[in-house]
Design a protein around this motif. Structure first.
Motif, PDB file in Angstrom:
ATOM      1  N   PHE A 181       0.830  -1.262   0.002  1.00 40.66           N
ATOM      2  CA  PHE A 181      -0.134   0.027  -0.028  1.00 40.66           C
ATOM      3  C   PHE A 181       0.925   1.160  -0.207  1.00 40.66           C
ATOM      4  N   SER A 182       1.519   1.451  -1.101  1.00 46.64           N
ATOM      5  CA  SER A 182       2.327   2.776  -1.357  1.00 46.64           C
ATOM      6  C   SER A 182       1.496   3.936  -1.541  1.00 46.64           C
ATOM      7  N   ALA A 183       2.132   5.061  -1.611  1.00 46.10           N
ATOM      8  CA  ALA A 183       1.268   6.374  -1.844  1.00 46.10           C
ATOM      9  C   ALA A 183       0.704   6.059  -3.267  1.00 46.10           C
ATOM     10  N   GLY A 184       1.571   5.538  -4.316  1.00 47.16           N
ATOM     11  CA  GLY A 184       0.973   5.575  -5.456  1.00 47.16           C
ATOM     12  C   GLY A 184      -0.370   4.760  -5.835  1.00 47.16           C
ATOM     13  N   VAL A 185      -0.067   3.671  -5.064  1.00 45.73           N
ATOM     14  CA  VAL A 185      -1.337   2.720  -5.077  1.00 45.73           C
ATOM     15  C   VAL A 185      -2.533   3.242  -4.460  1.00 45.73           C
ATOM     16  N   LEU A 186      -2.413   3.987  -3.469  1.00 48.48           N
ATOM     17  CA  LEU A 186      -3.540   4.690  -2.650  1.00 48.48           C
ATOM     18  C   LEU A 186      -4.032   5.654  -3.619  1.00 48.48           C
ATOM     19  N   MET A 187      -3.076   6.378  -4.126  1.00 51.30           N
ATOM     20  CA  MET A 187      -3.681   7.626  -4.955  1.00 51.30           C
ATOM     21  C   MET A 187      -4.331   7.030  -6.096  1.00 51.30           C
ATOM     22  N   ALA A 188      -3.959   5.874  -6.662  1.00 54.99           N
ATOM     23  CA  ALA A 188      -4.737   5.302  -7.904  1.00 54.99           C
ATOM     24  C   ALA A 188      -6.162   5.087  -7.413  1.00 54.99           C
ATOM     25  N   GLY A 189      -6.166   4.251  -6.341  1.00 55.39           N
ATOM     26  CA  GLY A 189      -7.626   3.852  -5.857  1.00 55.39           C
ATOM     27  C   GLY A 189      -8.403   5.070  -5.565  1.00 55.39           C
ATOM     28  N   GLY A 190      -7.890   6.230  -5.108  1.00 55.56           N
ATOM     29  CA  GLY A 190      -8.654   7.435  -4.697  1.00 55.56           C
ATOM     30  C   GLY A 190      -8.992   7.899  -6.014  1.00 55.56           C
ATOM     31  N   VAL A 191      -8.253   8.115  -6.974  1.00 52.21           N
ATOM     32  CA  VAL A 191      -8.565   8.616  -8.475  1.00 52.21           C
ATOM     33  C   VAL A 191      -9.781   7.696  -8.770  1.00 52.21           C
TER      34      VAL A 191
END
Length: 62
Positions: free
Chosen positions: A3-13
């Protein structure tokens, strides 16, 4: 890390784009909703390629 920042941002987007698509469709802006439906899979493909290229576990298995 899973759960890196990129994965969490992709989920939010993903959630934001789905909400925008539904809102645009319900308010009668069908053309913009269709544009989002076309752009979303292209962006997901690009994100998938980025993930495969930068994932350290996959690089270790090569």
């Amino acid at each position: 890390m899973l759960f890196s920042a990129g994965v969490l941002m992709a989920g939010g987007v993903t959630l934001v784009l789905a909400a925008i698509d539904k809102t645009l469709e319900s308010y009668g802006f069908g053309t913009l909703a269709i544009i989002i439906r076309i752009a979303f899979p292209i962006a997901a493909f690009i994100a998938g390629v980025y993930f495969i290229e930068t994932n350290s576990i996959i690089g270790w298995l090569r």
